[in-house]
Design a protein around this motif. Sequence first.
Motif, PDB file in Angstrom:
ATOM      1  N   LEU A  53       0.777  -1.163   0.112  1.00 25.64           N
ATOM      2  CA  LEU A  53      -0.055  -0.094   0.014  1.00 25.64           C
ATOM      3  C   LEU A  53       0.922   1.320   0.115  1.00 25.64           C
ATOM      4  O   LEU A  53       0.419   2.165  -0.727  1.00 25.64           O
ATOM      5  CB  LEU A  53      -0.975   0.074   1.105  1.00 25.64           C
ATOM      6  CG  LEU A  53      -2.081  -1.196   0.922  1.00 25.64           C
ATOM      7  CD1 LEU A  53      -2.899  -0.972   2.459  1.00 25.64           C
ATOM      8  CD2 LEU A  53      -2.968  -0.865  -0.011  1.00 25.64           C
ATOM      9  N   GLY A  56       2.323   1.570  -3.378  1.00 24.72           N
ATOM     10  CA  GLY A  56       1.356   2.234  -4.282  1.00 24.72           C
ATOM     11  C   GLY A  56       0.967   3.608  -4.103  1.00 24.72           C
ATOM     12  O   GLY A  56       0.919   4.397  -5.254  1.00 24.72           O
ATOM     13  N   GLY A  62      -2.177   1.705  -9.341  1.00 26.75           N
ATOM     14  CA  GLY A  62      -3.045   1.157  -8.831  1.00 26.75           C
ATOM     15  C   GLY A  62      -2.977  -0.388  -8.568  1.00 26.75           C
ATOM     16  O   GLY A  62      -3.517  -1.095  -8.004  1.00 26.75           O
ATOM     17  N   TYR A  64      -0.557  -1.974  -7.239  1.00 25.39           N
ATOM     18  CA  TYR A  64      -0.248  -2.192  -5.778  1.00 25.39           C
ATOM     19  C   TYR A  64      -1.568  -2.574  -4.935  1.00 25.39           C
ATOM     20  O   TYR A  64      -1.387  -3.515  -4.026  1.00 25.39           O
ATOM     21  CB  TYR A  64       0.776  -1.170  -5.427  1.00 25.39           C
ATOM     22  CG  TYR A  64       1.964  -1.209  -5.919  1.00 25.39           C
ATOM     23  CD1 TYR A  64       3.116  -2.190  -5.825  1.00 25.39           C
ATOM     24  CD2 TYR A  64       2.230  -0.398  -6.736  1.00 25.39           C
ATOM     25  CE1 TYR A  64       4.249  -1.938  -6.080  1.00 25.39           C
ATOM     26  CE2 TYR A  64       3.581  -0.154  -7.339  1.00 25.39           C
ATOM     27  CZ  TYR A  64       4.493  -1.219  -6.888  1.00 25.39           C
ATOM     28  OH  TYR A  64       5.783  -1.181  -7.738  1.00 25.39           O
ATOM     29  N   PHE A  65      -2.671  -1.672  -5.077  1.00 29.52           N
ATOM     30  CA  PHE A  65      -3.603  -1.724  -4.305  1.00 29.52           C
ATOM     31  C   PHE A  65      -4.333  -3.114  -4.583  1.00 29.52           C
ATOM     32  O   PHE A  65      -4.986  -3.686  -3.603  1.00 29.52           O
ATOM     33  CB  PHE A  65      -4.669  -0.566  -4.581  1.00 29.52           C
ATOM     34  CG  PHE A  65      -3.851   0.633  -4.388  1.00 29.52           C
ATOM     35  CD1 PHE A  65      -3.646   0.971  -2.801  1.00 29.52           C
ATOM     36  CD2 PHE A  65      -3.609   1.395  -5.069  1.00 29.52           C
ATOM     37  CE1 PHE A  65      -2.874   2.127  -2.440  1.00 29.52           C
ATOM     38  CE2 PHE A  65      -2.856   2.838  -4.741  1.00 29.52           C
ATOM     39  CZ  PHE A  65      -2.568   3.050  -3.557  1.00 29.52           C
ATOM     40  N   ASP A  66      -4.349  -3.398  -5.850  1.00 26.15           N
ATOM     41  CA  ASP A  66      -5.119  -4.716  -6.278  1.00 26.15           C
ATOM     42  C   ASP A  66      -4.457  -6.065  -5.522  1.00 26.15           C
ATOM     43  O   ASP A  66      -4.923  -6.775  -4.966  1.00 26.15           O
ATOM     44  CB  ASP A  66      -5.225  -4.920  -7.675  1.00 26.15           C
ATOM     45  CG  ASP A  66      -5.916  -3.736  -8.360  1.00 26.15           C
ATOM     46  OD1 ASP A  66      -7.054  -3.377  -7.570  1.00 26.15           O
ATOM     47  OD2 ASP A  66      -5.959  -3.676  -9.243  1.00 26.15           O
ATOM     48  N   ALA A  68      -2.572  -5.882  -2.855  1.00 28.76           N
ATOM     49  CA  ALA A  68      -2.651  -5.733  -1.496  1.00 28.76           C
ATOM     50  C   ALA A  68      -3.984  -6.277  -0.927  1.00 28.76           C
ATOM     51  O   ALA A  68      -4.260  -6.841  -0.080  1.00 28.76           O
ATOM     52  CB  ALA A  68      -2.608  -4.152  -1.147  1.00 28.76           C
ATOM     53  N   LEU A  69      -5.209  -5.977  -1.996  1.00 27.49           N
ATOM     54  CA  LEU A  69      -6.483  -6.633  -1.666  1.00 27.49           C
ATOM     55  C   LEU A  69      -6.418  -8.086  -1.590  1.00 27.49           C
ATOM     56  O   LEU A  69      -6.959  -8.839  -0.625  1.00 27.49           O
ATOM     57  CB  LEU A  69      -7.348  -6.203  -2.641  1.00 27.49           C
ATOM     58  CG  LEU A  69      -8.738  -6.342  -2.304  1.00 27.49           C
ATOM     59  CD1 LEU A  69      -9.380  -5.927  -1.034  1.00 27.49           C
ATOM     60  CD2 LEU A  69      -9.669  -5.901  -3.410  1.00 27.49           C
TER      61      LEU A  69
END
Length: 94
Positions: A53, A56, A62, A64-66, A68-69
Motif C-alpha cells: 500500500l 502504491g 493502482g 499495488y492496491f489490487d 494488497a487486496l
Amino acid sequence: MSTILLNWAGGFALLCFVLGLACAAIRLIRGPRAEDRILALDTLYINGMLILLVLGLRYEAGLYFDVALLIALFGFVGSAALAKFLLHGEVIEP
C-alpha cells in the motif's frame, strides 16, 4: 514541501514495516508453539500488505492496491483455516 514530506514519511513507513516483517519472520522460525507461528504469519501478511500500500501511494500505481487486496483476502482465509485446524484438528469436517 509537501511532496518531500510525503516521500520522507513513505520511506519511514517502509522502514518500519520492513523491520516488523523481519521481527515476524524471526518469530515464525523460532516460535515455540504453533499459535506463535500463526500469529507471526498473520503479522507477515499484514506487513506485506502495508508495504504494498505504501509503495502504491509512492509510485501512484493502482496495481499495488489490487495485489494488497488479494493478500488481505488470502491471508484472512488462511488464518481462519489455520485457527480451525488448531481447534479441531481438521479444516474440512466430513
